[in-house]
Design a protein around this motif. Structure first.
Motif, mmCIF file in Angstrom:
data_model
loop_
_atom_site.group_PDB
_atom_site.id
_atom_site.type_symbol
_atom_site.label_atom_id
_atom_site.label_comp_id
_atom_site.label_asym_id
_atom_site.label_seq_id
_atom_site.Cartn_x
_atom_site.Cartn_y
_atom_site.Cartn_z
ATOM 1 N N LEU A 151 0.803 -1.220 0.000
ATOM 2 C CA LEU A 151 0.000 0.000 0.000
ATOM 3 C C LEU A 151 0.838 1.273 0.000
ATOM 4 O O LEU A 151 0.334 2.355 -0.314
ATOM 5 N N PRO A 205 3.245 2.652 -1.937
ATOM 6 C CA PRO A 205 3.295 3.512 -3.130
ATOM 7 C C PRO A 205 2.011 4.329 -3.325
ATOM 8 O O PRO A 205 2.061 5.499 -3.713
ATOM 9 N N HIS A 206 0.871 3.732 -3.023
ATOM 10 C CA HIS A 206 -0.405 4.455 -3.141
ATOM 11 C C HIS A 206 -0.448 5.632 -2.174
ATOM 12 O O HIS A 206 -0.820 6.746 -2.552
ATOM 13 N N TYR A 207 -0.061 5.396 -0.926
ATOM 14 C CA TYR A 207 -0.110 6.469 0.075
ATOM 15 C C TYR A 207 0.948 7.541 -0.183
ATOM 16 O O TYR A 207 0.712 8.719 0.079
ATOM 17 N N ALA A 222 1.947 8.490 -3.146
ATOM 18 C CA ALA A 222 1.407 9.299 -4.243
ATOM 19 C C ALA A 222 0.203 10.128 -3.803
ATOM 20 O O ALA A 222 0.099 11.311 -4.122
ATOM 21 N N MET A 223 -0.703 9.511 -3.043
ATOM 22 C CA MET A 223 -1.933 10.190 -2.648
ATOM 23 C C MET A 223 -1.673 11.333 -1.660
ATOM 24 O O MET A 223 -2.270 12.401 -1.758
ATOM 25 N N HIS A 238 1.409 12.638 -1.039
ATOM 26 C CA HIS A 238 2.648 13.345 -1.387
ATOM 27 C C HIS A 238 3.674 13.240 -0.252
ATOM 28 O O HIS A 238 4.243 14.243 0.182
ATOM 29 N N ARG A 277 -7.411 10.891 4.639
ATOM 30 C CA ARG A 277 -6.947 11.665 3.492
ATOM 31 C C ARG A 277 -5.848 12.660 3.861
ATOM 32 O O ARG A 277 -5.541 13.545 3.090
#
Length: 97
Positions: free
Chosen positions: A19, A21-23, A25-26, A28, A83
């Motif tokens: 997870l 890489p997703h976090y 990117a999301m 920053h 978020r």
């Protein structure tokens, strides 16, 4: 029951790897931010180990396990819906607890 709890704990400890890489990117995240996210779970475990043992001694093992699983469930929901960097870091810490 013990085997299931240990399996779930191990699963959540390692779940951040795919997870991340997703976090990154999301949210920053910087490299240090990603490091804090990865380290939050074991820090929660470290910080709560002795107090959790004392709670289990007072309230009973079954109560402690149910409370821990409830906290893990709530923290996982917050982690999934979070978020902001602070929210996911705190949720990950709570998962460790």
């Amino acid at each position: 029951m013990v085997a299931v709890v240990v399996f779930v704990e191990t699963l959540f400890f390692t779940a951040i790897t795919p997870l991340l890489p997703h976090y990154v990117a999301m949210l920053h995240l910087t490299k240090s931010g990603a490091g804090v996210l990865v380290a939050a779970y074991p820090l929660g475990t470290l910080a709560s180990a002795v107090p959790s043992g004392a709670f289990a001694g007072r309230a009973g093992v079954k109560t402690a396990v149910v409370a821990g699983l409830a906290l893990m469930s709530a923290a996982t929901l917050v982690f999934g819906l979070g978020r902001s960097e602070l929210v996911v870091d705190l949720a990950r810490f709570a998962q460790g607890v």
